[in-house]
Design a protein around this motif. Structure first.
Motif, short mmCIF file in Angstrom:
data_model
loop_
_atom_site.label_atom_id
_atom_site.label_comp_id
_atom_site.label_asym_id
_atom_site.label_seq_id
_atom_site.Cartn_x
_atom_site.Cartn_y
_atom_site.Cartn_z
N THR A 19 37.01 41.20 39.40
CA THR A 19 38.09 41.89 38.72
C THR A 19 37.50 42.88 37.70
O THR A 19 36.30 43.17 37.76
CB THR A 19 39.05 40.87 38.05
OG1 THR A 19 40.18 41.55 37.54
CG2 THR A 19 38.38 40.07 36.97
N VAL A 20 38.31 43.36 36.80
CA VAL A 20 37.85 44.27 35.74
C VAL A 20 38.30 43.72 34.39
O VAL A 20 39.28 43.00 34.29
CB VAL A 20 38.41 45.70 35.94
CG1 VAL A 20 37.84 46.34 37.18
CG2 VAL A 20 39.91 45.72 35.98
N HIS A 21 37.54 44.09 33.37
CA HIS A 21 37.90 43.69 32.00
C HIS A 21 39.19 44.40 31.58
O HIS A 21 39.53 45.44 32.11
CB HIS A 21 36.79 44.07 31.02
CG HIS A 21 35.56 43.23 31.17
ND1 HIS A 21 35.48 41.94 30.72
CD2 HIS A 21 34.37 43.51 31.73
CE1 HIS A 21 34.30 41.46 30.98
NE2 HIS A 21 33.59 42.39 31.60
N GLY A 22 39.89 43.80 30.64
CA GLY A 22 41.08 44.44 30.09
C GLY A 22 42.16 43.43 29.76
O GLY A 22 41.98 42.22 29.88
N LYS A 23 43.30 43.96 29.35
CA LYS A 23 44.42 43.13 28.93
C LYS A 23 44.92 42.22 30.06
O LYS A 23 45.24 41.06 29.83
CB LYS A 23 45.56 44.00 28.42
CG LYS A 23 46.75 43.18 27.92
CD LYS A 23 47.82 44.04 27.32
CE LYS A 23 49.06 43.32 26.88
NZ LYS A 23 49.19 41.92 27.04
N HIS A 24 44.96 42.74 31.28
CA HIS A 24 45.45 41.93 32.39
C HIS A 24 44.56 40.69 32.59
O HIS A 24 45.06 39.59 32.79
CB HIS A 24 45.52 42.74 33.69
CG HIS A 24 46.04 41.95 34.84
ND1 HIS A 24 47.37 41.61 34.96
CD2 HIS A 24 45.42 41.39 35.89
CE1 HIS A 24 47.54 40.89 36.06
NE2 HIS A 24 46.37 40.74 36.64
N LEU A 25 43.25 40.87 32.50
CA LEU A 25 42.33 39.74 32.64
C LEU A 25 42.53 38.75 31.49
O LEU A 25 42.57 37.54 31.72
CB LEU A 25 40.89 40.23 32.69
CG LEU A 25 39.81 39.16 32.72
CD1 LEU A 25 40.00 38.21 33.90
CD2 LEU A 25 38.44 39.79 32.74
N GLN A 62 39.66 36.59 47.67
CA GLN A 62 39.91 38.02 47.80
C GLN A 62 41.06 38.54 46.95
O GLN A 62 41.13 39.73 46.67
CB GLN A 62 40.18 38.36 49.27
CG GLN A 62 39.01 38.03 50.18
CD GLN A 62 37.74 38.76 49.76
OE1 GLN A 62 37.76 39.96 49.55
NE2 GLN A 62 36.66 38.02 49.64
N THR A 63 41.99 37.65 46.57
CA THR A 63 43.15 38.10 45.81
C THR A 63 43.33 37.27 44.54
O THR A 63 42.90 36.11 44.47
CB THR A 63 44.44 38.00 46.64
OG1 THR A 63 44.73 36.61 46.89
CG2 THR A 63 44.33 38.76 47.96
N GLU A 64 44.00 37.87 43.58
CA GLU A 64 44.31 37.15 42.34
C GLU A 64 45.23 35.97 42.62
O GLU A 64 45.07 34.90 42.03
CB GLU A 64 44.95 38.11 41.34
CG GLU A 64 45.21 37.49 40.00
CD GLU A 64 45.78 38.48 39.01
OE1 GLU A 64 46.83 38.17 38.43
OE2 GLU A 64 45.18 39.56 38.82
N GLU A 65 46.17 36.15 43.51
CA GLU A 65 47.10 35.07 43.86
C GLU A 65 46.36 33.87 44.43
O GLU A 65 46.66 32.72 44.10
CB GLU A 65 48.16 35.56 44.85
CG GLU A 65 49.12 36.59 44.28
CD GLU A 65 48.52 37.99 44.15
OE1 GLU A 65 47.53 38.33 44.85
OE2 GLU A 65 49.03 38.75 43.30
#
Length: 76
Positions: A19-25, A62-65
């Motif tokens: 994934t990527v860093h940030g608010k969502h993480l 492969q997915t966040e879900e």
């Protein structure tokens, strides 16, 4: 890029999602920590899996879900 991992403190290996860093993480980690409570499942962020052999073997999803579903399934 980074990886969020879920590790059962008493188990072997971990679940990993790129994934990527940030608010969502940050929100994802917070919500999983809230859902898991004090179950011994730890949510961490790492930069390179090959640098953190103590969490191996890695099971990459492969997915966040898929990450959420498998992480919550670690609860006793």
């Amino acid at each position: 890029m980074c990886y969020v991992i879920a590790k059962d403190r008493y188990g072997h290996g971990c679940i990993a999602f790129e994934t990527v860093h940030g608010k969502h993480l940050a929100d994802l980690k917070w919500s999983l920590d809230e859902a898991l409570g004090n179950t011994g499942v730890e949510i961490m962020t790492i930069s390179h899996p090959e640098a953190y052999g103590e969490y191996a073997p890695y099971h990459f999803v492969q997915t966040e879900e898929e990450f959420i579903k498998q992480t919550l399934a670690l609860r006793p």
